[in-house]
Motif scaffolding. Sequence first.
Motif, PDB file in Angstrom:
ATOM      1  N   ALA A   9     -27.876   3.044  22.099  1.00 39.60           N
ATOM      2  CA  ALA A   9     -28.721   2.257  23.005  1.00 39.60           C
ATOM      3  C   ALA A   9     -29.944   3.047  23.460  1.00 39.60           C
ATOM      4  O   ALA A   9     -30.962   2.460  23.805  1.00 39.60           O
ATOM      5  N   ASP A  10     -29.857   4.350  23.433  1.00 44.30           N
ATOM      6  CA  ASP A  10     -30.961   5.187  23.902  1.00 44.30           C
ATOM      7  C   ASP A  10     -31.876   5.581  22.738  1.00 44.30           C
ATOM      8  O   ASP A  10     -31.391   6.030  21.699  1.00 44.30           O
ATOM      9  N   PRO A  11     -33.193   5.437  22.904  1.00 41.87           N
ATOM     10  CA  PRO A  11     -34.114   5.752  21.796  1.00 41.87           C
ATOM     11  C   PRO A  11     -34.104   7.230  21.389  1.00 41.87           C
ATOM     12  O   PRO A  11     -34.304   7.541  20.208  1.00 41.87           O
ATOM     13  N   VAL A  12     -33.858   8.135  22.304  1.00 40.06           N
ATOM     14  CA  VAL A  12     -33.789   9.557  21.945  1.00 40.06           C
ATOM     15  C   VAL A  12     -32.591   9.795  21.035  1.00 40.06           C
ATOM     16  O   VAL A  12     -32.701  10.483  20.016  1.00 40.06           O
ATOM     17  N   ARG A  13     -31.467   9.199  21.362  1.00 44.65           N
ATOM     18  CA  ARG A  13     -30.278   9.384  20.521  1.00 44.65           C
ATOM     19  C   ARG A  13     -30.466   8.746  19.148  1.00 44.65           C
ATOM     20  O   ARG A  13     -30.019   9.288  18.137  1.00 44.65           O
ATOM     21  N   ALA A  31     -33.966  20.103  19.678  1.00 44.44           N
ATOM     22  CA  ALA A  31     -34.619  20.129  20.990  1.00 44.44           C
ATOM     23  C   ALA A  31     -36.129  20.348  20.863  1.00 44.44           C
ATOM     24  O   ALA A  31     -36.913  19.757  21.614  1.00 44.44           O
ATOM     25  N   ARG A  32     -36.536  21.186  19.902  1.00 42.15           N
ATOM     26  CA  ARG A  32     -37.980  21.463  19.726  1.00 42.15           C
ATOM     27  C   ARG A  32     -38.771  20.223  19.341  1.00 42.15           C
ATOM     28  O   ARG A  32     -39.971  20.148  19.560  1.00 42.15           O
ATOM     29  N   ARG A  33     -38.131  19.238  18.762  1.00 41.43           N
ATOM     30  CA  ARG A  33     -38.838  18.035  18.299  1.00 41.43           C
ATOM     31  C   ARG A  33     -39.054  17.008  19.409  1.00 41.43           C
ATOM     32  O   ARG A  33     -39.623  15.950  19.163  1.00 41.43           O
ATOM     33  N   PHE A  34     -38.605  17.318  20.618  1.00 43.16           N
ATOM     34  CA  PHE A  34     -38.764  16.395  21.740  1.00 43.16           C
ATOM     35  C   PHE A  34     -39.556  17.047  22.866  1.00 43.16           C
ATOM     36  O   PHE A  34     -39.555  18.270  23.001  1.00 43.16           O
ATOM     37  N   VAL A  35     -40.188  16.213  23.674  1.00 45.93           N
ATOM     38  CA  VAL A  35     -40.923  16.724  24.828  1.00 45.93           C
ATOM     39  C   VAL A  35     -40.018  16.834  26.060  1.00 45.93           C
ATOM     40  O   VAL A  35     -40.406  17.421  27.060  1.00 45.93           O
ATOM     41  N   ILE A  36     -38.819  16.294  25.985  1.00 46.18           N
ATOM     42  CA  ILE A  36     -37.881  16.396  27.102  1.00 46.18           C
ATOM     43  C   ILE A  36     -37.240  17.786  27.098  1.00 46.18           C
ATOM     44  O   ILE A  36     -37.326  18.521  26.109  1.00 46.18           O
ATOM     45  N   SER A  37     -36.599  18.143  28.169  1.00 43.05           N
ATOM     46  CA  SER A  37     -36.017  19.481  28.307  1.00 43.05           C
ATOM     47  C   SER A  37     -34.830  19.686  27.362  1.00 43.05           C
ATOM     48  O   SER A  37     -34.198  18.730  26.919  1.00 43.05           O
ATOM     49  N   ARG A  38     -34.543  20.956  27.095  1.00 39.44           N
ATOM     50  CA  ARG A  38     -33.391  21.285  26.248  1.00 39.44           C
ATOM     51  C   ARG A  38     -32.084  20.788  26.849  1.00 39.44           C
ATOM     52  O   ARG A  38     -31.244  20.255  26.121  1.00 39.44           O
ATOM     53  N   PRO A  39     -31.888  20.932  28.181  1.00 37.03           N
ATOM     54  CA  PRO A  39     -30.644  20.390  28.751  1.00 37.03           C
ATOM     55  C   PRO A  39     -30.523  18.876  28.562  1.00 37.03           C
ATOM     56  O   PRO A  39     -29.424  18.359  28.336  1.00 37.03           O
ATOM     57  N   ALA A  40     -31.648  18.166  28.609  1.00 39.09           N
ATOM     58  CA  ALA A  40     -31.605  16.708  28.392  1.00 39.09           C
ATOM     59  C   ALA A  40     -31.195  16.404  26.957  1.00 39.09           C
ATOM     60  O   ALA A  40     -30.370  15.517  26.713  1.00 39.09           O
ATOM     61  N   VAL A  41     -31.750  17.142  26.003  1.00 35.09           N
ATOM     62  CA  VAL A  41     -31.370  16.955  24.593  1.00 35.09           C
ATOM     63  C   VAL A  41     -29.897  17.303  24.415  1.00 35.09           C
ATOM     64  O   VAL A  41     -29.161  16.609  23.710  1.00 35.09           O
ATOM     65  N   LEU A  45     -26.953  15.006  22.820  1.00 34.82           N
ATOM     66  CA  LEU A  45     -26.078  15.456  21.732  1.00 34.82           C
ATOM     67  C   LEU A  45     -24.609  15.336  22.129  1.00 34.82           C
ATOM     68  O   LEU A  45     -23.763  14.969  21.306  1.00 34.82           O
ATOM     69  N   ARG A  46     -24.297  15.603  23.388  1.00 36.11           N
ATOM     70  CA  ARG A  46     -22.914  15.468  23.854  1.00 36.11           C
ATOM     71  C   ARG A  46     -22.458  14.007  23.760  1.00 36.11           C
ATOM     72  O   ARG A  46     -21.349  13.717  23.294  1.00 36.11           O
ATOM     73  N   VAL A  47     -23.326  13.069  24.153  1.00 34.63           N
ATOM     74  CA  VAL A  47     -22.979  11.641  24.066  1.00 34.63           C
ATOM     75  C   VAL A  47     -22.727  11.258  22.610  1.00 34.63           C
ATOM     76  O   VAL A  47     -21.753  10.567  22.298  1.00 34.63           O
ATOM     77  N   LEU A  48     -23.599  11.727  21.721  1.00 28.70           N
ATOM     78  CA  LEU A  48     -23.424  11.419  20.292  1.00 28.70           C
ATOM     79  C   LEU A  48     -22.140  12.030  19.752  1.00 28.70           C
ATOM     80  O   LEU A  48     -21.431  11.416  18.950  1.00 28.70           O
ATOM     81  N   ARG A  49     -21.826  13.232  20.188  1.00 28.67           N
ATOM     82  CA  ARG A  49     -20.601  13.905  19.750  1.00 28.67           C
ATOM     83  C   ARG A  49     -19.370  13.161  20.261  1.00 28.67           C
ATOM     84  O   ARG A  49     -18.430  12.913  19.507  1.00 28.67           O
ATOM     85  N   GLU A  50     -19.393  12.773  21.526  1.00 27.83           N
ATOM     86  CA  GLU A  50     -18.249  12.067  22.112  1.00 27.83           C
ATOM     87  C   GLU A  50     -18.040  10.683  21.491  1.00 27.83           C
ATOM     88  O   GLU A  50     -16.924  10.186  21.436  1.00 27.83           O
ATOM     89  N   SER A  51     -19.120  10.071  21.014  1.00 28.22           N
ATOM     90  CA  SER A  51     -18.999   8.762  20.376  1.00 28.22           C
ATOM     91  C   SER A  51     -18.536   8.886  18.923  1.00 28.22           C
ATOM     92  O   SER A  51     -18.210   7.888  18.284  1.00 28.22           O
ATOM     93  N   GLY A  52     -18.532  10.112  18.404  1.00 28.65           N
ATOM     94  CA  GLY A  52     -18.110  10.341  17.028  1.00 28.65           C
ATOM     95  C   GLY A  52     -19.225  10.185  16.004  1.00 28.65           C
ATOM     96  O   GLY A  52     -18.982  10.298  14.808  1.00 28.65           O
TER      97      GLY A  52
END
Length: 122
Positions: A9-13, A31-41, A45-52
């Motif tokens: 649902a999220d465009p970054v993911r 993380a380097r490919r985004f303008v958002i912070s590394r912790p945000a990336v 990644l954690r959400v994507l990992r938890e979703s499988g």
Amino acid sequence: MDGAAAAIADPVRREILVMLRDERLPAGEIARRFVISRPAVSRHLRVLRESGLVRDELVGRQRFYVLDPGPLGELVEWLSQFERRSPWESRFDALETEVYRTRRDRRTQRDTAGDDERENTA
């Protein structure tokens, strides 16, 4: 299916999934490919990992992320019910099949007729 749907649902993911489509990447490169912070990336990644949808592999001190499209299969199957096919599409498919069949039959008849003529002239 719900986990995969929530994750994409999220465009970054979704962009991360596109990045991982063809290659595994370290977290730092993602993380380097985004303008958002590394912790945000990292949270994405954690959400994507938890979703499988992605899995991580630790290689030395680097954590690589790899796409796992399996969980998308159920979502794709469910979404396909909303794909609209016009009633004409199946008719055009049937017409195409009939055209190919007619051409094949005519070619076969010509080849058979040519063989008969060669036998008669020999």
